[in-house]
Design an enzyme around this catalytic site. Structure first.
Site, PDB file in Angstrom:
ATOM      1  N   ALA A 132      -0.720   3.889  -8.319  1.00 38.28           N
ATOM      2  CA  ALA A 132      -0.449   3.532  -9.724  1.00 38.28           C
ATOM      3  C   ALA A 132       0.698   4.341 -10.310  1.00 38.28           C
ATOM      4  CB  ALA A 132      -1.710   3.719 -10.557  1.00 38.28           C
ATOM      5  N   ASN A 133       1.455   5.055  -9.456  1.00 39.97           N
ATOM      6  CA  ASN A 133       2.562   5.838  -9.992  1.00 39.97           C
ATOM      7  C   ASN A 133       3.826   5.001 -10.176  1.00 39.97           C
ATOM      8  OD1 ASN A 133       2.327   6.135  -6.966  1.00 39.97           O
ATOM      9  ND2 ASN A 133       4.454   6.748  -7.294  1.00 39.97           N
ATOM     10  N   THR A 134       3.773   3.745  -9.702  1.00 43.18           N
ATOM     11  CA  THR A 134       4.945   2.883  -9.862  1.00 43.18           C
ATOM     12  C   THR A 134       4.544   1.410  -9.737  1.00 43.18           C
ATOM     13  OG1 THR A 134       7.195   2.478  -9.045  1.00 43.18           O
ATOM     14  CG2 THR A 134       5.567   2.966  -7.387  1.00 43.18           C
ATOM     15  N   ILE A 136       3.497  -2.444  -9.649  1.00 41.08           N
ATOM     16  CA  ILE A 136       2.382  -3.242 -10.173  1.00 41.08           C
ATOM     17  C   ILE A 136       1.205  -2.346 -10.560  1.00 41.08           C
ATOM     18  CG2 ILE A 136       0.736  -5.072  -9.554  1.00 41.08           C
ATOM     19  CD1 ILE A 136       2.893  -6.058  -7.509  1.00 41.08           C
ATOM     20  N   TYR A 285       3.378  -6.117   8.260  1.00 44.42           N
ATOM     21  CA  TYR A 285       2.991  -6.206   6.846  1.00 44.42           C
ATOM     22  C   TYR A 285       2.095  -7.436   6.630  1.00 44.42           C
ATOM     23  CZ  TYR A 285       3.398  -6.895   1.783  1.00 44.42           C
ATOM     24  OH  TYR A 285       3.117  -7.090   0.445  1.00 44.42           O
TER      25      TYR A 285
HETATM   26  N1  NAP Z   1       6.332  -6.621  -4.963  1.00 43.51           N
HETATM   27  C1  NAP Z   1       5.985  -7.788  -4.473  1.00 43.51           C
HETATM   28  O1  NAP Z   1       6.759  -8.763  -4.511  1.00 43.51           O
HETATM   29  C2  NAP Z   1       4.630  -7.982  -3.845  1.00 43.51           C
HETATM   30  C3  NAP Z   1       4.303  -9.249  -3.344  1.00 43.51           C
HETATM   31  C4  NAP Z   1       3.060  -9.430  -2.775  1.00 43.51           C
HETATM   32  C5  NAP Z   1       2.172  -8.370  -2.704  1.00 43.51           C
HETATM   33  N2  NAP Z   1       2.521  -7.153  -3.186  1.00 43.51           N
HETATM   34  C6  NAP Z   1       1.535  -6.049  -3.065  1.00 43.51           C
HETATM   35  O2  NAP Z   1       1.402  -5.400  -4.311  1.00 43.51           O
HETATM   36  C7  NAP Z   1       0.979  -4.041  -4.097  1.00 43.51           C
HETATM   37  C8  NAP Z   1       1.779  -3.115  -4.993  1.00 43.51           C
HETATM   38  O3  NAP Z   1       3.107  -3.160  -4.565  1.00 43.51           O
HETATM   39  P1  NAP Z   1       4.361  -2.936  -5.530  1.00 43.51           P
HETATM   40  O4  NAP Z   1       5.162  -4.188  -5.481  1.00 43.51           O
HETATM   41  O5  NAP Z   1       3.962  -2.370  -6.815  1.00 43.51           O
HETATM   42  O6  NAP Z   1       5.159  -1.862  -4.646  1.00 43.51           O
HETATM   43  P2  NAP Z   1       5.622  -0.356  -4.960  1.00 43.51           P
HETATM   44  O7  NAP Z   1       6.339  -0.317  -6.249  1.00 43.51           O
HETATM   45  O8  NAP Z   1       6.323   0.093  -3.726  1.00 43.51           O
HETATM   46  O9  NAP Z   1       4.253   0.417  -5.116  1.00 43.51           O
HETATM   47  C9  NAP Z   1       3.480   0.719  -3.981  1.00 43.51           C
HETATM   48  C10 NAP Z   1       2.614   1.900  -4.313  1.00 43.51           C
HETATM   49  O10 NAP Z   1       1.853   2.221  -3.144  1.00 43.51           O
HETATM   50  C11 NAP Z   1       1.939   3.636  -2.964  1.00 43.51           C
HETATM   51  N3  NAP Z   1       1.728   4.039  -1.575  1.00 43.51           N
HETATM   52  C12 NAP Z   1       2.451   3.734  -0.490  1.00 43.51           C
HETATM   53  N4  NAP Z   1       1.971   4.385   0.580  1.00 43.51           N
HETATM   54  C13 NAP Z   1       0.926   5.118   0.156  1.00 43.51           C
HETATM   55  C14 NAP Z   1       0.032   6.023   0.763  1.00 43.51           C
HETATM   56  N5  NAP Z   1       0.128   6.329   2.049  1.00 43.51           N
HETATM   57  N6  NAP Z   1      -0.926   6.605   0.034  1.00 43.51           N
HETATM   58  C15 NAP Z   1      -1.031   6.338  -1.298  1.00 43.51           C
HETATM   59  N7  NAP Z   1      -0.200   5.518  -1.952  1.00 43.51           N
HETATM   60  C16 NAP Z   1       0.756   4.914  -1.225  1.00 43.51           C
HETATM   61  C17 NAP Z   1       3.334   3.978  -3.422  1.00 43.51           C
HETATM   62  O11 NAP Z   1       3.438   5.377  -3.644  1.00 43.51           O
HETATM   63  P3  NAP Z   1       4.878   6.135  -3.570  1.00 43.51           P
HETATM   64  O12 NAP Z   1       5.579   5.812  -4.839  1.00 43.51           O
HETATM   65  O13 NAP Z   1       4.516   7.556  -3.429  1.00 43.51           O
HETATM   66  O14 NAP Z   1       5.567   5.596  -2.363  1.00 43.51           O
HETATM   67  C18 NAP Z   1       3.402   3.162  -4.682  1.00 43.51           C
HETATM   68  O15 NAP Z   1       2.752   3.817  -5.714  1.00 43.51           O
HETATM   69  C19 NAP Z   1       1.134  -3.781  -2.605  1.00 43.51           C
HETATM   70  O16 NAP Z   1      -0.127  -3.813  -1.990  1.00 43.51           O
HETATM   71  C20 NAP Z   1       1.967  -4.949  -2.116  1.00 43.51           C
HETATM   72  O17 NAP Z   1       1.688  -5.272  -0.778  1.00 43.51           O
HETATM   73  C21 NAP Z   1       3.727  -6.926  -3.770  1.00 43.51           C
END
Ligand code: NAP
Length: 401
Positions: A132-134, A136, A285
């Site tokens: 939740a630090n960045t 969605i 993925y």
């Molecule tokens: N963006 C899209 O278009 C999209 C589409 C379909 C599904 N999703 C899904 O939506 C979810 C959120 O993604 P997002 O788009 O918000 O991406 P994001 O901005 O990259 O956020 C991902 C988050 O996961 C954290 N994370 C990664 N590895 C981790 C670990 N080992 N332990 C704890 N936290 C970890 C990241 O932390 P750090 O900041 O420290 O790296 C970050 O807070 C994901 O599950 C993704 O698969 C996204």
């Protein structure tokens, strides 16, 4: 053979005048809308810029129309032949780009139709959001805090988490936004997080398994699992297992697993679960996102009657940091950033599943844009879901039942 009396650029004589008059007619209509104050855009910089570009194009269009009528009068039957074609094409291209620019908010709105309309308030409720630090996750945490819940930001970088927690506290006025370290790529960290949480909290009503990695080069977690399956699936599997009793004690409670449309390309190859035989970062993925859906189905089946329900979601294509490992996707994301969902729009389906009243009988389903949606054949296969559950327990050293 083209007769010498006719202009050799015959088609242009017809196309240019038609285009320029259509162009001019459009601007007339558009200017009327503008004068009547019709709301065609949402932000004021866009409006200012639009007005400026509008007057520029109106001048160009008028110029073009004058040029058409003059050339039509001077050379009968060869109207438009005097128009400089490059200028015309350039103007049209600019015009199309401009149209795209002013239509961007509407296109984005169209592509992100799902909005969580629940009015549920959450005072006294406790929520955990991973990653939740960045992106969605941050927007999901913000909305839950806005509604009065005590929100745990579970992230691997505590410093980043603290900055976000401060931002959310300031924006929502809710001081109960807490940061705890959770590295899903290390089962020790997951167990430490769960232990700390269970010691300090009496209840847990909402668990959002949101964190995720995408297209990492081949690498392994601290426990030797391939990174995608390790973080996206096994990490959340273990976390959910460790928090399940608390969720049951706090029922009605909900678990939301953030999956993806990419699961359609995924396959659960039990003989190659860790990518040891063949590896593709993109497919890894997809496999892990398929695992999220299978986990949700099996979890919902096992939790029937417990008051805990589970949902998987596809958030849409969202402008976030997820594509950080692929320069190609970063370019595509940047190019289309003006129409793909914002993280706030991407959080809507997670929020919908966490908050909407009366969703209990849809436990185990997959949601997109705040509606139940279809999943691939593998994702609805109960035999694979049960086997994946057993294999995951085995890998994590969890008793199977
Ligand atoms: N963006 C899209 O278009 C999209 C589409 C379909 C599904 N999703 C899904 O939506 C979810 C959120 O993604 P997002 O788009 O918000 O991406 P994001 O901005 O990259 O956020 C991902 C988050 O996961 C954290 N994370 C990664 N590895 C981790 C670990 N080992 N332990 C704890 N936290 C970890 C990241 O932390 P750090 O900041 O420290 O790296 C970050 O807070 C994901 O599950 C993704 O698969 C996204």
């Amino acid at each position: 053979m083209i007769p010498k009396t006719l202009d050799p650029r015959g088609w242009r004589c017809v196309v240019y005048p038609v285009l320029s008059s259509t162009f001019l007619r459009f601007w007339e209509q558009y200017a009327l809308c503008l004068r009547a104050g019709t709301k065609l855009w949402t932000t004021s910089p866009r409006r200012t810029c639009s007005s400026a570009v509008l007057s520029y194009f109106t001048c160009l269009a008028e110029e073009a129309a004058v040029s058409v009528s003059t050339s039509g009068a001077s050379s009968s039957g060869a109207a438009g032949s005097q128009l400089p074609p490059r200028k015309m094409i350039g103007v049209l291209l600019l015009f199309l780009l401009f149209l795209l620019y002013i239509a961007a908010p509407q296109i984005r709105k169209m592509l992100s139709s799902g909005v969580c309309t629940s009015t549920a308030q959450l005072p006294g409720k406790v929520a955990v959001v991973t990653g939740a630090n960045t992106g969605i996750g941050k927007e999901t945490a913000k909305e839950l805090a806005q509604r009065g819940a005590r929100v745990y930001i579970a992230c691997r970088d505590v410093q980043k988490g603290e900055l976000v927690a401060k931002e959310i506290q300031t924006m929502t006025g809710n001081q109960e936004v807490l940061v705890r370290k959770l590295d899903l790529a290390d089962t020790k960290s997951i167990r430490a997080f769960a232990k700390g949480f269970l010691a300090e909290e009496k209840q847990l009503h909402i668990l959002i398994n949101n964190a995720g990695v995408m297209m990492c080069p081949y690498s392994k977690t601290a426990d030797g699992f391939e990174m995608h399956i390790g973080v996206n699936h096994l990490g959340h599997f273990l976390l959910t297992h460790l928090l399940l009793e608390k969720l049951k004690e706090s029922a009605p409670s909900r678990i939301v697993n953030v999956s993806s449309l990419a699961h359609y390309l995924g396959r659960i190859h039990f003989h190659n679960l860790q990518g040891q035989k063949s590896y593709s970062a993109g497919l890894a993925y997809c496999h892990s996102k398929l695992a999220n859906i299978l986990f949700t189905r099996e979890l919902a089946r096992r939790l029937k009657g417990s008051g805990v329900t589970a949902y998987s979601v596809h958030p849409g294509t969202v402008n976030s940091e997820l594509v950080r490992h692929s320069s190609f996707l970063q370019c595509i994301w940047r190019l289309f950033s003006f129409i793909i969902k914002t993280p706030q729009q991407g959080a809507q389906t997670s929020l919908y599943c966490a908050l909407t009243e009366g969703l209990e009988n849809l436990s185990g389903n997959h949601f997109s844009d705040c509606h139940v949606t279809w999943v691939s054949a593998q994702a609805s296969n109960e035999t694979i879901a049960r086997r994946l559950w057993d294999v995951s327990c085995d890998l994590l050293g969890i008793p199977m039942d």
